[in-house]
Design a protein around this motif. Structure first.
Motif, PDB file in Angstrom:
ATOM      1  N   ASN A 191       2.390 -10.649   1.532  1.00  0.00           N
ATOM      2  CA  ASN A 191       1.776 -10.432   0.216  1.00  0.00           C
ATOM      3  C   ASN A 191       0.585 -11.350  -0.026  1.00  0.00           C
ATOM      4  N   SER A 192       0.495 -12.437   0.742  1.00  0.00           N
ATOM      5  CA  SER A 192      -0.624 -13.368   0.562  1.00  0.00           C
ATOM      6  C   SER A 192      -1.880 -12.928   1.314  1.00  0.00           C
ATOM      7  N   TRP A 193      -1.755 -11.971   2.242  1.00  0.00           N
ATOM      8  CA  TRP A 193      -2.929 -11.585   3.036  1.00  0.00           C
ATOM      9  C   TRP A 193      -3.126 -10.080   3.219  1.00  0.00           C
ATOM     10  N   VAL A 194      -2.130  -9.260   2.854  1.00  0.00           N
ATOM     11  CA  VAL A 194      -2.196  -7.845   3.212  1.00  0.00           C
ATOM     12  C   VAL A 194      -3.391  -7.121   2.594  1.00  0.00           C
ATOM     13  N   THR A 195      -3.818  -7.538   1.425  1.00  0.00           N
ATOM     14  CA  THR A 195      -4.967  -6.866   0.800  1.00  0.00           C
ATOM     15  C   THR A 195      -6.276  -7.211   1.515  1.00  0.00           C
ATOM     16  N   GLU A 196      -6.264  -8.245   2.329  1.00  0.00           N
ATOM     17  CA  GLU A 196      -7.465  -8.614   3.084  1.00  0.00           C
ATOM     18  C   GLU A 196      -7.465  -8.037   4.493  1.00  0.00           C
ATOM     19  N   SER A 241      -7.536  -4.873   7.052  1.00  0.00           N
ATOM     20  CA  SER A 241      -8.001  -3.488   7.077  1.00  0.00           C
ATOM     21  C   SER A 241      -6.877  -2.544   7.474  1.00  0.00           C
ATOM     22  N   LYS A 252       2.241  -5.344  -2.209  1.00  0.00           N
ATOM     23  CA  LYS A 252       0.798  -5.089  -2.237  1.00  0.00           C
ATOM     24  C   LYS A 252       0.323  -4.201  -1.090  1.00  0.00           C
ATOM     25  N   ALA A 253       1.238  -3.787  -0.211  1.00  0.00           N
ATOM     26  CA  ALA A 253       0.835  -2.983   0.950  1.00  0.00           C
ATOM     27  C   ALA A 253       0.453  -1.573   0.526  1.00  0.00           C
ATOM     28  N   ASP A 254      -0.585  -1.054   1.161  1.00  0.00           N
ATOM     29  CA  ASP A 254      -1.055   0.321   0.970  1.00  0.00           C
ATOM     30  C   ASP A 254      -0.518   1.135   2.144  1.00  0.00           C
ATOM     31  N   LYS A 314      -2.560   2.302   5.043  1.00  0.00           N
ATOM     32  CA  LYS A 314      -3.126   1.304   5.942  1.00  0.00           C
ATOM     33  C   LYS A 314      -2.048   0.617   6.784  1.00  0.00           C
TER      34      LYS A 314
END
Length: 354
Positions: A115-120, A122, A141-143, A146
């Motif tokens: 959750n600390s890096w998944v939005t960054e 690709s 927060k995972a899409d 992706k």
């Protein structure tokens, strides 16, 4: 100009499935025409990667700041691919500094503070369906668009060998069991599967001569040898082998007991497998059990599976049943785990992101 891919790979063990995965990736990307740099400790992996055509950036994982300086000083990248933990920390810093796509691969039952890096990132690649399902369930927060599954591959040559029959494998009256794994504390489910497998064979053939060939090593090697001896079998430590040399040992065995990639290799080459890993027991891979074993990466994710050892008697006494299990395992994996398919899927993902 060739696209430049940076791979970051941190691992605690001297060799194992992660190393095989990285080396296969290096070979494939070089073959597809990419310029490949690998950041890792000086090691057997580093030496093999150089031979495969990668530029190796030797890093000391105890000094992340120095690693960042070395990696950034190596030039401009078009994409960064991170393997877990410290590999991911380094890759995240580099991808941010150069504003390039980041791909992270999840190899096991962990989330690595996602959750600390998944939005960054690709894209996130998981090596098994269970790991993808777990990631999407627990990482808010995972899409899902992706996150995908690209499994560990098995060299195409494993699928091309003619099967050895049960009679050919046991022609001298010895039941050979191949165990391909680290032997550390976290592998206790696998060790239990080995002991239970020996006991199950002894139950219907008390005088069976059983030799356990171990492809691997670890901190519990002596204890495992003692347990195997107490169970009535002998141990032959073969040690770590590259995939191309693992094939011969797995092929000659009557039965294999192993997790993940090694389980897939065994099934592809025609050796029935009891799948067990650090996370649990997926059991004897026959019939419908194969799909559930595949879902869990053959013991790489917690499963509550009956070991299926009652099937061992007919499997090891009926050559026709044995042949059918060989065919079923190979047919299931052929479209899913062949290295050529895995390589193409990974390369296609990278191209889509660059």
């Amino acid at each position: 100009m060739r696209k430049h891919i940076l791979i970051t790979a941190f691992a605690r063990a001297s060799w194992g499935g992660l190393h095989e995965n990285v080396l296969d990736e290096v070979r494939a990307l070089v073959r597809f025409g990419f310029n490949v740099s690998l950041a890792c400790a000086e090691s057997r992996l580093a030496m093999r990667a150089r031979l495969a055509g990668a530029h190796v950036i030797t890093v000391d994982w105890a000094d992340l700041d120095d690693a960042v300086v070395k990696v950034l000083g190596n030039g401009r990248y078009d994409l960064v691919h991170a393997h877990p933990f410290m590999s991911r920390e380094l890759a995240l810093i580099v991808s941010k500094a150069q504003d390039v796509p980041l791909v992270v691969t999840i190899h096991g039952n962990y989330l690595d503070y996602a959750n600390s890096w998944v939005t960054e990132a690709s894209h996130v690649v998981c090596v098994a369906e269970a790991l993808r399902d777990n990631f999407l369930l627990k990482v808010d927060k995972a899409d899902s668009s992706k996150v995908s599954v690209i499994p560990n591959g098995v060299a195409d040559q494993f699928f091309e060998r003619d099967f050895l029959s049960l009679d050919q494998k046991a022609k001298d009256g010895v039941i050979g069991i191949a165990v391909a794994s680290r032997l550390d504390k976290d592998k206790s489910p696998l060790v239990k599967a080995v002991i239970d497998g020996i006991a199950a064979i002894k139950k219907f053939d008390a005088d069976a001569e059983i030799v356990v060939k171990i492809l691997g090593d670890g901190t519990d090697s002596k204890a495992v040898t003692s347990l195997i001896g107490d169970a009535g079998a002998t141990t032959d430590f073969v040690g770590w082998r590259m995939s191309e040399r693992v094939a011969d040992v797995l092929e000659q065995a009557v039965l294999a007991i192993c997790p993940g990639r090694a389980a897939s290799q065994s099934m592809a080459i025609g050796t029935p497998v009891i799948a067990a890993g650090s996370q649990g027991l997926a059991g004897l891979q026959v019939g419908s059990r194969i799909s559930s074993g595949w879902w869990s990466n053959f013991g790489g994710f917690p499963v509550n599976q009956d070991p299926g050892l009652d099937h061992l008697k007919v499997l090891l006494e009926d050559g026709k049943v044995y042949s059918q299990v060989q065919r079923d395992g190979r047919n299931f994996l052929h479209s899913r785990a062949r290295q050529s398919v895995v390589d193409q899927n990974m390369a296609s993902l990278f191209v889509s992101l660059i």
